[in-house]
Scaffold this active site. Sequence first.
Site, PDB file in Angstrom:
ATOM      1  N   CYS A  57       0.844  -1.195   0.000  1.00  0.00           N
ATOM      2  CA  CYS A  57       0.000   0.000   0.000  1.00  0.00           C
ATOM      3  C   CYS A  57       0.883   1.251   0.000  1.00  0.00           C
ATOM      4  CB  CYS A  57      -0.898   0.012   1.221  1.00  0.00           C
ATOM      5  SG  CYS A  57      -2.062  -1.356   1.317  1.00  0.00           S
ATOM      6  N   GLU A  59       0.866   3.696   2.040  1.00  0.00           N
ATOM      7  CA  GLU A  59       1.368   4.024   3.379  1.00  0.00           C
ATOM      8  C   GLU A  59       2.653   3.264   3.691  1.00  0.00           C
ATOM      9  OE1 GLU A  59      -3.200   4.226   3.847  1.00  0.00           O
ATOM     10  OE2 GLU A  59      -1.733   3.184   2.603  1.00  0.00           O
ATOM     11  N   ARG A  85     -11.337  10.033  -5.525  1.00  0.00           N
ATOM     12  CA  ARG A  85     -11.866   9.347  -4.334  1.00  0.00           C
ATOM     13  C   ARG A  85     -11.548  10.086  -3.046  1.00  0.00           C
ATOM     14  NH1 ARG A  85      -9.564   3.749  -4.037  1.00  0.00           N
ATOM     15  NH2 ARG A  85      -7.883   4.522  -5.381  1.00  0.00           N
ATOM     16  N   CYS A  91      -5.675   0.526   5.601  1.00  0.00           N
ATOM     17  CA  CYS A  91      -6.177  -0.820   5.807  1.00  0.00           C
ATOM     18  C   CYS A  91      -5.616  -1.383   7.115  1.00  0.00           C
ATOM     19  CB  CYS A  91      -5.788  -1.717   4.636  1.00  0.00           C
ATOM     20  SG  CYS A  91      -4.027  -2.113   4.559  1.00  0.00           S
ATOM     21  N   CYS A  94      -1.724  -1.842   7.216  1.00  0.00           N
ATOM     22  CA  CYS A  94      -1.019  -0.566   7.365  1.00  0.00           C
ATOM     23  C   CYS A  94      -1.155  -0.024   8.784  1.00  0.00           C
ATOM     24  CB  CYS A  94      -1.545   0.444   6.360  1.00  0.00           C
ATOM     25  SG  CYS A  94      -1.067   0.086   4.652  1.00  0.00           S
ATOM     26  N   TYR A 128      -2.088  -6.393  19.011  1.00  0.00           N
ATOM     27  CA  TYR A 128      -0.790  -6.966  19.340  1.00  0.00           C
ATOM     28  C   TYR A 128       0.286  -5.920  19.067  1.00  0.00           C
ATOM     29  CZ  TYR A 128       3.484  -9.715  18.706  1.00  0.00           C
ATOM     30  OH  TYR A 128       4.763 -10.189  18.772  1.00  0.00           O
TER      31      TYR A 128
END
Length: 244
Positions: A57, A59, A85, A91, A94, A128
């Site tokens: 991605c 990021e 957009r 996500c 990321c 985590y």
Amino acid sequence: MVSMKLFDSERRVIEAAERLAAALGSDPNHTVAAAAMDTAGRIHEAVNVYHFTGGPCAELVVIGVVAAAGAGPLATIAAAGDQGRGLIPPCGRCRQALLDLHPDVFVAVPTDDGPQLRPIRKLLPDTYFFPDADARRMVRFNKRYYEAIATGRKTSTVRYDDPIAPGPAIFLFEDDDAHRTLSGTVTGVERHRLDRLTAAQARLDDGTSIDQLRKGLQGHYPGLPSEAEVEVVTFTVEAPDVMP
């Protein structure tokens, strides 16, 4: 969730991501742009690399760009999609990477009220934590405190719902045009109930009363209940007598 006011510097990050996204062509392999600001105020940009094997991605690519530039921890990050957009949230993958590698970054997300910033930990609660990430920590301050902290007059701060861990950290002064930072160490973190907090526990030594502190905290954190637990954070800075 309380909305966080966007500083001008943070708006520039969002605008950079949206500008780069708007410049993307029709290549289906590059459809998202990301922009990130480091503690020196530099904005780094990147785009995603789509591939059936699981290309990264935008990021994640910009995290690599930041590392290649030798930049410090990220202060703000934003991503935007092509074809108009606009701003898009990260996500799950990321979010986990950002939390582990840049645990104090603020992430721009779209809302019904326009772009808002969220601490990365708010986007991935109960998650985590990768124990070997060894991320450089960052503590944010209002820019009006720079001189007091740099000269050693201010050595503590009271926070709510803002986890700060003892150890080395970069002190970032928000929306400072000079993008000044200080290197320091968080020496201690103590938890107290706000309604039972004393002046001594809060390290008040500048003429501020405990009632003024409580009112100031409740103004800074809207809806803060009087029985809330707050953290008194103590810290030192390197070479506090050196001014730019």
